[in-house]
Write a protein that holds these residues in place. Structure first.
Motif, short mmCIF file in Angstrom:
data_model
loop_
_atom_site.label_atom_id
_atom_site.label_comp_id
_atom_site.label_asym_id
_atom_site.label_seq_id
_atom_site.Cartn_x
_atom_site.Cartn_y
_atom_site.Cartn_z
N ALA A 1 -1.74 120.58 54.74
CA ALA A 1 -1.88 119.80 53.51
C ALA A 1 -0.56 119.21 53.03
N ALA A 2 0.51 119.44 53.78
CA ALA A 2 1.83 118.96 53.34
C ALA A 2 1.86 117.43 53.24
N PRO A 3 2.45 116.90 52.16
CA PRO A 3 2.59 115.45 52.05
C PRO A 3 3.59 114.94 53.08
N PRO A 4 3.61 113.63 53.35
CA PRO A 4 4.54 113.08 54.34
C PRO A 4 5.99 113.46 54.04
N GLY A 5 6.68 113.92 55.07
CA GLY A 5 8.08 114.28 54.93
C GLY A 5 8.34 115.71 54.52
N ALA A 6 7.29 116.42 54.07
CA ALA A 6 7.47 117.81 53.65
C ALA A 6 7.28 118.74 54.83
N VAL A 7 8.00 119.86 54.83
CA VAL A 7 7.91 120.83 55.90
C VAL A 7 6.97 121.97 55.53
N GLY A 8 7.07 122.45 54.31
CA GLY A 8 6.24 123.54 53.84
C GLY A 8 6.62 123.86 52.41
N ARG A 9 5.98 124.85 51.82
CA ARG A 9 6.36 125.21 50.46
C ARG A 9 6.51 126.71 50.25
N GLU A 10 6.45 127.49 51.32
CA GLU A 10 6.73 128.91 51.20
C GLU A 10 7.23 129.43 52.54
N GLY A 11 7.88 130.59 52.50
CA GLY A 11 8.40 131.16 53.72
C GLY A 11 7.30 131.76 54.57
N SER A 12 7.62 132.00 55.85
CA SER A 12 6.63 132.57 56.75
C SER A 12 6.55 134.08 56.65
N GLY A 13 7.54 134.71 56.04
CA GLY A 13 7.52 136.16 55.88
C GLY A 13 6.83 136.58 54.60
N GLY B 1 6.40 122.17 44.68
CA GLY B 1 6.92 123.25 45.51
C GLY B 1 7.16 122.89 46.97
N TRP B 2 6.95 121.64 47.38
CA TRP B 2 7.13 121.26 48.77
C TRP B 2 8.61 121.07 49.09
N PHE B 3 9.04 121.71 50.19
CA PHE B 3 10.42 121.58 50.64
C PHE B 3 10.53 120.41 51.62
N ARG B 4 11.60 119.62 51.45
CA ARG B 4 11.87 118.51 52.37
C ARG B 4 13.28 118.66 52.93
N PHE B 5 13.37 118.56 54.25
CA PHE B 5 14.64 118.69 54.94
C PHE B 5 15.51 117.47 54.65
N ALA B 6 16.79 117.72 54.30
CA ALA B 6 17.70 116.62 53.97
C ALA B 6 18.88 116.54 54.93
N GLY B 7 18.93 117.41 55.93
CA GLY B 7 20.01 117.33 56.91
C GLY B 7 20.74 118.66 57.06
N ARG B 8 21.60 118.73 58.09
CA ARG B 8 22.44 119.89 58.27
C ARG B 8 23.58 119.84 57.26
N SER B 9 24.31 120.91 57.16
CA SER B 9 25.39 120.96 56.18
C SER B 9 26.42 119.87 56.42
N ALA B 10 26.58 119.47 57.70
CA ALA B 10 27.51 118.38 58.02
C ALA B 10 26.89 117.02 57.77
N ASP B 11 25.57 116.98 57.58
CA ASP B 11 24.86 115.71 57.41
C ASP B 11 24.73 115.34 55.94
N TRP B 12 25.86 115.20 55.30
CA TRP B 12 25.89 114.89 53.87
C TRP B 12 26.89 113.77 53.67
#
Length: 565
Positions: free
Chosen positions: A308-320, A397-408
């Motif tokens: 059900a994640a919207p476009p660009g979202a990875v998830g909204r909770e951890g797998s553990g 609550g949806w998380f979206r990836f914005a890059g690695r720490s060097a990708d800023w």
């Protein structure tokens, strides 16, 4: 109970092949027989070693799986050796991880030439190896089963941003990771998983080998990834599941389309960094859904995928079950405000919303780095696991990836996320692959530079106009996002695990591009000409160097000018 060992032993009763591939098919019974022989050999060979560590310098062959599963039975630790490493780097990997034995194959022996190795080497396809294993041919399973906490893997990080670190992974952690995917994607003993990613990395081990082993399914092996061989393989082996990284998907999409592409058994691909555009193209062309995940070999933070994640979202909770994920300021640890978007889908508060993803559950699944306490301490601070990756989280609550720490990037005092720009540029029909990275600005902060691998070549001026026209049509392209420089590469540089290798691109900037075409938007252009590109010349390079000197920033463009080997 050790679920991983139980799954290895359960192969004895398999009716379907356990391993298939280029010219071979091995039943579960054959596989277990080979595994038990090697486990007995390891038990004797490593008995006096300071650490029972065995390096596997092998491509994706049955031998890799046999020795991996043998280590699980014997309580030994596999060090997955990257065959693209050379010389001192390769020697460092073997010595740093305290390997007591190296298992390799004849075709890779030249990599070891002239290396001062102080450990024995077993060449799997040699008469000597056959002779060494003969006494163990009828060995049965070990009488003592290793505990789940037994260290099974030392898996190197990809090394795309520095020297690779060896991640510790126990049998229990690998079993838990594999079982989650087995259950989530409904993998059974009727499934075949296509292992086209290298087995020395966590993508193939955690995402494919472990869940298929636990499901009792079949694993189809490809020595090395081949975009042109991908579809033929999945058809030949009737593979319904595979793992990927984004660059591999782009290479498959770059192959010539055929009207029967969708006539294949694939139902699901699981991986990372494919991007929404390539994922949609892949599903439309091949009829197979790609499920994006977020995780790492370290295991400290993994996002649960959600259809059900919207476009660009990875998830909204951890797998553990006890994960507590948040996006925080990397300096203060304070949680960032939730991200907001305008009607065109542009992130409007990236400056305040983007931060580092953390797991506030102490240690989470992270089991440390081998002989690198400093790096481990950097991951575990104040009782939290710090991913080093940039994210933002919306109001739902949806998380979206914005890059690695060097990708800023910081352009005109505005913080930008590389991933956001790459996702937009990936829509360009002419682009087969895109990488975005920061280069220094002559006055302050950064400028955006992009490398692009084209689907076909053409006139530079026409390309410049086409690219500018494409950018002008992107409603969610912020005013600071258009690349200042566009480098056209013949082939996007990648690591051995098919992730984009940006380190060299960042160092080369506009200085060491060789024969690559380089376009740019010159400084000082009128607002109406903001998106006009033209070839970057030697005269432009001199003027730009003078501009850096004028502002006292010349040191930023004289470092690391050596081109990539």
């Amino acid at each position: 109970m050790n679920a991983l060992v139980e799954a290895v032993l359960a192969q004895h009763g398999r009716e379907r092949p356990a391993l298939v591939g280029e010219g071979f098919a091995h039943s579960g019974r054959e596989t277990l027989r080979a595994v038990c022989a090697r486990a007995a050999y390891l038990g004797d060979r490593l008995a006096g070693a300071a650490y029972p560590h065995v390096g596997l310098l092998l491509e994706n062959t049955p031998a890799y799986v046999w020795w991996l599963e043998a280590a699980a039975l014997a309580g030994a630790t596999v060090v997955g050796v990257n065959p693209t490493r050379r010389g001192a780097d390769l020697l460092r990997d073997l010595t740093h991880t305290d390997c007591a034995l190296l298992v390799t194959e004849a075709r890779l022996l030249p990599l070891l030439a002239d290396l001062p190795l102080a450990i024995p080497v077993l060449v799997v396809d040699s008469p000597e190896a056959a002779e060494a294993l003969t006494p163990y041919a009828d060995a049965g399973p070990p009488t003592t089963v290793p505990a789940p906490r037994t260290r099974l893997l030392l898996t190197f990080t990809s090394g795309s941003t520095g020297a690779p670190k060896a991640v510790v992974c126990s049998q229990g952690r690998l079993a838990r990771a594999g079982d989650k995917l087995r259950e989530q994607y409904g993998l059974t003993d009727a499934d075949t998983g296509y292992a086209c990613m290298p087995l020395f990395h966590g993508n193939a081990l955690m995402g494919l080998w472990a869940p298929l082993l636990l499901a009792g399914g079949t694993i189809a092996l490809r020595r090395r990834f081949s975009a042109t061989g991908f579809l033929a393989d999945v058809r030949a082996y009737r593979a319904g599941y595979f793992t990927y990284v984004g660059r591999a998907v782009s290479y498959v999409l770059a192959t010539p389309p055929r009207p029967d592409d969708a006539e294949n058994p694939l139902r699901l691909g699981f991986g990372t960094e494919a991007g929404a555009v390539d994922a949609a193209r892949f599903e439309q062309r091949f009829g197979c859904r790609l499920v994006e995940g977020y995780g790492s070999s370290e295991g400290g933070c993994n996002l649960r995928q959600d259809p059900a994640a919207p476009p660009g979202a990875v998830g909204r909770e951890g797998s553990g079950p006890y994960d507590d994920l948040a996006v925080v300021d990397p300096e203060t640890g304070e949680e960032r405000p939730r991200s907001r978007f305008d009607a065109a889908g542009r992130l409007v508060n990236g400056e305040e919303a983007i931060g580092e993803l953390v797991n506030r559950t102490a240690r989470a699944g992270f089991e440390g780095y081998w002989r690198n306490e400093r790096a481990g301490a950097a991951r575990l601070r104040d009782g939290w696991y710090w991913t080093g990756d940039l994210f933002h989280r919306d109001a739902d609550g949806w998380f979206r990836f914005a890059g690695r720490s060097a990708d800023w990037l910081r352009v005109d005092s505005e913080n930008l996320a590389v991933a956001d720009i790459e996702n937009i540029l990936a829509r360009w029909d002419s682009a087969a692959a895109v990488a975005v990275y920061a280069v220094p600005d002559p006055v302050a902060g950064d400028q955006v530079m992009a490398a692009v691998e084209l689907r076909s070549t053409g006139d530079p001026l026409a390309l410049a106009a086409e690219f500018a026209g494409f950018l002008g049509e992107q409603r969610d392209l912020g005013t600071k996002m258009p690349p200042r420089f566009l480098r056209v590469v013949a082939r996007m540089p990648v690591t051995a695990t098919h992730k984009t290798a940006k380190t060299g691109l960042r160092e080369e900037r506009w200085d060491a591009v060789g024969d690559d075409l380089l376009l740019w938007r010159p400084y000082g252009r009128a607002a109406g000409a903001e998106l006009e590109y033209r070839p970057f010349t030697g005269a432009d390079r001199e003027k730009l160097a003078a501009l850096f000197a004028e502002h006292g920033r010349s040191e930023l463009i004289v470092r690391n000018r050596m081109p990539r080997p």
